[in-house]
Write a protein that holds these residues in place. Sequence first.
Motif, PDB file in Angstrom:
ATOM      1  N   PHE A 204      74.400 -46.325  38.889  1.00  0.00           N
ATOM      2  CA  PHE A 204      73.781 -45.229  39.626  1.00  0.00           C
ATOM      3  C   PHE A 204      72.404 -45.620  40.173  1.00  0.00           C
ATOM      4  N   ASP A 205      71.671 -46.457  39.449  1.00  0.00           N
ATOM      5  CA  ASP A 205      70.368 -46.901  39.950  1.00  0.00           C
ATOM      6  C   ASP A 205      70.520 -47.713  41.237  1.00  0.00           C
ATOM      7  N   ALA A 206      71.601 -48.484  41.310  1.00  0.00           N
ATOM      8  CA  ALA A 206      71.871 -49.258  42.523  1.00  0.00           C
ATOM      9  C   ALA A 206      72.203 -48.332  43.690  1.00  0.00           C
ATOM     10  N   TRP A 207      72.878 -47.241  43.411  1.00  0.00           N
ATOM     11  CA  TRP A 207      73.180 -46.275  44.469  1.00  0.00           C
ATOM     12  C   TRP A 207      71.906 -45.649  44.999  1.00  0.00           C
ATOM     13  N   ARG A 208      70.994 -45.342  44.100  1.00  0.00           N
ATOM     14  CA  ARG A 208      69.712 -44.767  44.531  1.00  0.00           C
ATOM     15  C   ARG A 208      68.966 -45.736  45.434  1.00  0.00           C
ATOM     16  N   ALA A 209      68.967 -46.998  45.056  1.00  0.00           N
ATOM     17  CA  ALA A 209      68.220 -48.011  45.807  1.00  0.00           C
ATOM     18  C   ALA A 209      68.842 -48.291  47.167  1.00  0.00           C
ATOM     19  N   ALA A 210      70.172 -48.175  47.252  1.00  0.00           N
ATOM     20  CA  ALA A 210      70.878 -48.544  48.490  1.00  0.00           C
ATOM     21  C   ALA A 210      71.253 -47.342  49.342  1.00  0.00           C
ATOM     22  N   ALA A 211      70.792 -46.166  48.976  1.00  0.00           N
ATOM     23  CA  ALA A 211      71.202 -44.944  49.679  1.00  0.00           C
ATOM     24  C   ALA A 211      70.912 -45.019  51.171  1.00  0.00           C
ATOM     25  N   GLY A 212      69.776 -45.599  51.548  1.00  0.00           N
ATOM     26  CA  GLY A 212      69.405 -45.659  52.955  1.00  0.00           C
ATOM     27  C   GLY A 212      70.250 -46.603  53.786  1.00  0.00           C
ATOM     28  N   THR A 213      71.025 -47.477  53.134  1.00  0.00           N
ATOM     29  CA  THR A 213      71.845 -48.456  53.856  1.00  0.00           C
ATOM     30  C   THR A 213      73.287 -47.998  54.047  1.00  0.00           C
ATOM     31  N   VAL A 214      73.654 -46.884  53.423  1.00  0.00           N
ATOM     32  CA  VAL A 214      75.029 -46.387  53.522  1.00  0.00           C
ATOM     33  C   VAL A 214      75.206 -45.666  54.856  1.00  0.00           C
ATOM     34  N   THR A 215      76.267 -46.003  55.590  1.00  0.00           N
ATOM     35  CA  THR A 215      76.508 -45.386  56.893  1.00  0.00           C
ATOM     36  C   THR A 215      76.760 -43.885  56.739  1.00  0.00           C
ATOM     37  N   SER A 216      76.481 -43.146  57.799  1.00  0.00           N
ATOM     38  CA  SER A 216      76.642 -41.688  57.745  1.00  0.00           C
ATOM     39  C   SER A 216      78.094 -41.284  57.504  1.00  0.00           C
ATOM     40  N   THR A 217      79.036 -42.044  58.081  1.00  0.00           N
ATOM     41  CA  THR A 217      80.459 -41.729  57.885  1.00  0.00           C
ATOM     42  C   THR A 217      80.867 -41.903  56.428  1.00  0.00           C
ATOM     43  N   THR A 218      80.466 -43.042  55.847  1.00  0.00           N
ATOM     44  CA  THR A 218      80.792 -43.292  54.438  1.00  0.00           C
ATOM     45  C   THR A 218      80.127 -42.270  53.540  1.00  0.00           C
ATOM     46  N   GLN A 219      78.878 -41.950  53.837  1.00  0.00           N
ATOM     47  CA  GLN A 219      78.164 -40.967  53.023  1.00  0.00           C
ATOM     48  C   GLN A 219      78.836 -39.602  53.090  1.00  0.00           C
ATOM     49  N   THR A 220      79.303 -39.227  54.275  1.00  0.00           N
ATOM     50  CA  THR A 220      79.990 -37.948  54.438  1.00  0.00           C
ATOM     51  C   THR A 220      81.270 -37.912  53.600  1.00  0.00           C
ATOM     52  N   LEU A 221      82.031 -39.009  53.606  1.00  0.00           N
ATOM     53  CA  LEU A 221      83.266 -39.080  52.822  1.00  0.00           C
ATOM     54  C   LEU A 221      82.970 -39.007  51.329  1.00  0.00           C
ATOM     55  N   ILE A 222      81.911 -39.708  50.899  1.00  0.00           N
ATOM     56  CA  ILE A 222      81.520 -39.693  49.490  1.00  0.00           C
ATOM     57  C   ILE A 222      81.168 -38.277  49.062  1.00  0.00           C
ATOM     58  N   LEU A 223      80.332 -37.623  49.846  1.00  0.00           N
ATOM     59  CA  LEU A 223      79.875 -36.285  49.485  1.00  0.00           C
ATOM     60  C   LEU A 223      80.998 -35.257  49.557  1.00  0.00           C
ATOM     61  N   LEU A 224      81.923 -35.444  50.500  1.00  0.00           N
ATOM     62  CA  LEU A 224      83.055 -34.529  50.606  1.00  0.00           C
ATOM     63  C   LEU A 224      83.956 -34.630  49.383  1.00  0.00           C
ATOM     64  N   CYS A 225      84.236 -35.862  48.942  1.00  0.00           N
ATOM     65  CA  CYS A 225      85.062 -36.059  47.742  1.00  0.00           C
ATOM     66  C   CYS A 225      84.351 -35.505  46.506  1.00  0.00           C
ATOM     67  N   ALA A 226      83.045 -35.735  46.434  1.00  0.00           N
ATOM     68  CA  ALA A 226      82.278 -35.222  45.297  1.00  0.00           C
ATOM     69  C   ALA A 226      82.273 -33.700  45.289  1.00  0.00           C
ATOM     70  N   LEU A 227      82.129 -33.094  46.466  1.00  0.00           N
ATOM     71  CA  LEU A 227      82.102 -31.635  46.558  1.00  0.00           C
ATOM     72  C   LEU A 227      83.420 -31.040  46.077  1.00  0.00           C
ATOM     73  N   PHE A 228      84.523 -31.620  46.489  1.00  0.00           N
ATOM     74  CA  PHE A 228      85.829 -31.091  46.089  1.00  0.00           C
ATOM     75  C   PHE A 228      86.100 -31.376  44.617  1.00  0.00           C
ATOM     76  N   GLY A 229      85.830 -32.610  44.181  1.00  0.00           N
ATOM     77  CA  GLY A 229      86.117 -32.993  42.802  1.00  0.00           C
ATOM     78  C   GLY A 229      85.317 -32.199  41.792  1.00  0.00           C
ATOM     79  N   PHE A 230      84.013 -32.129  41.999  1.00  0.00           N
ATOM     80  CA  PHE A 230      83.180 -31.370  41.073  1.00  0.00           C
ATOM     81  C   PHE A 230      83.296 -29.865  41.316  1.00  0.00           C
ATOM     82  N   GLY A 231      83.700 -29.489  42.533  1.00  0.00           N
ATOM     83  CA  GLY A 231      83.893 -28.075  42.828  1.00  0.00           C
ATOM     84  C   GLY A 231      85.011 -27.460  41.997  1.00  0.00           C
ATOM     85  N   ILE A 232      86.061 -28.249  41.715  1.00  0.00           N
ATOM     86  CA  ILE A 232      87.138 -27.755  40.856  1.00  0.00           C
ATOM     87  C   ILE A 232      86.598 -27.475  39.459  1.00  0.00           C
ATOM     88  N   LYS A 233      85.796 -28.403  38.927  1.00  0.00           N
ATOM     89  CA  LYS A 233      85.240 -28.212  37.584  1.00  0.00           C
ATOM     90  C   LYS A 233      84.273 -27.025  37.558  1.00  0.00           C
TER      91      LYS A 233
END
Length: 330
Positions: A204-233
């Motif tokens: 997770f620390d590596a994700w924090r450090a590299a957040a600015g290098t992640v493309t907007s498309t990939t970031q959108t997909l990551i956040l969408l999956c997280a929203l649905f996955g954690f949204g069920i819980k």
Amino acid sequence: MELLLSPLGILFLISIFSFGAVGSLFFARLFDDQGKWAGYVAHGAALVGSLFGLFLAGNVLLSGQGINFSLPGVIPGVLDFSFRLDGLAAFFLGVIALIATAASLYGFSYQKHFYGKYDLGTFGFFYNIFIASLMLVTLANQALFFLLVWECMSLASYFLVIYEYRKSESVRSGFLYFLMTHIGTLCIMLAFFLAYRATGSFDFDAWRAAAGTVTSTTQTLILLCALFGFGIKAGIIPVHIWLPGAHAAAPTHVSALLSGVMIKTAIFMFIRFFFDFFPGASLEWGLAFLVLGSISSLFGVLYALSEHDIKRLLAYHSIENIGIILLGLG
């Protein structure tokens, strides 16, 4: 004091719940007492562990000094036992510990309902694992380690939901919960895999450090999956269908943990993903949270008004509360 606010403190916390889990089974097999001593060990260890977790969280919040360390993993670089107790984790750890303390105190008298009917050793085993994994979810600082404790939390809570297995309603509710929670887990795994592809690490620390290098498309997909996955819980409407049944089927103090803190671990991860891991998320995500929060809070109240079963009514109010929290996040 410094010794406890160190890696040894967190390891000691884990050892308390490990003793409670194993000790419950041991006392259930050792004494033929309808599970009385097994229940005492289960709730006693959970109570001590919860109080110690509350102590750890309080000291981190008051001192402003966190804990961040790693232990040798099963597969170094892939599955590492990495822990992080910062201010956010300490707040959620404190809430979990506070509710678990109250639930465990209540459990000493409530366990009498199960004497001679169900195995309290088995209950104590899953009860302690459940609370321990709830706490570890807030402390895990590596994706695969997080998934490991997240799955422990999900499975332990499933076995607690179906604990009164002679009731068909408990089994049906448990099956729906098992199905929905693992659909959510698959989405979370996909979010983690996409983050790994984008950053080259499960840390997770590596994700924090590299957040600015992640493309907007990939970031959108990551956040969408997280929203649905954690949204069920979290029990967000319309993926809330597991919560009323599971809440009603579980033992009363387990219901308090399910609705009081387990669904809030999803809120914890929303904050991690949208404010910590990828803080540059677009404002449209705020609108999405506002919409989902409005729907969940409104329909949660409407569903509650039509309920006559007190535990299902409380479950729908938990959905309403999640909606209000989402409005705040939005």
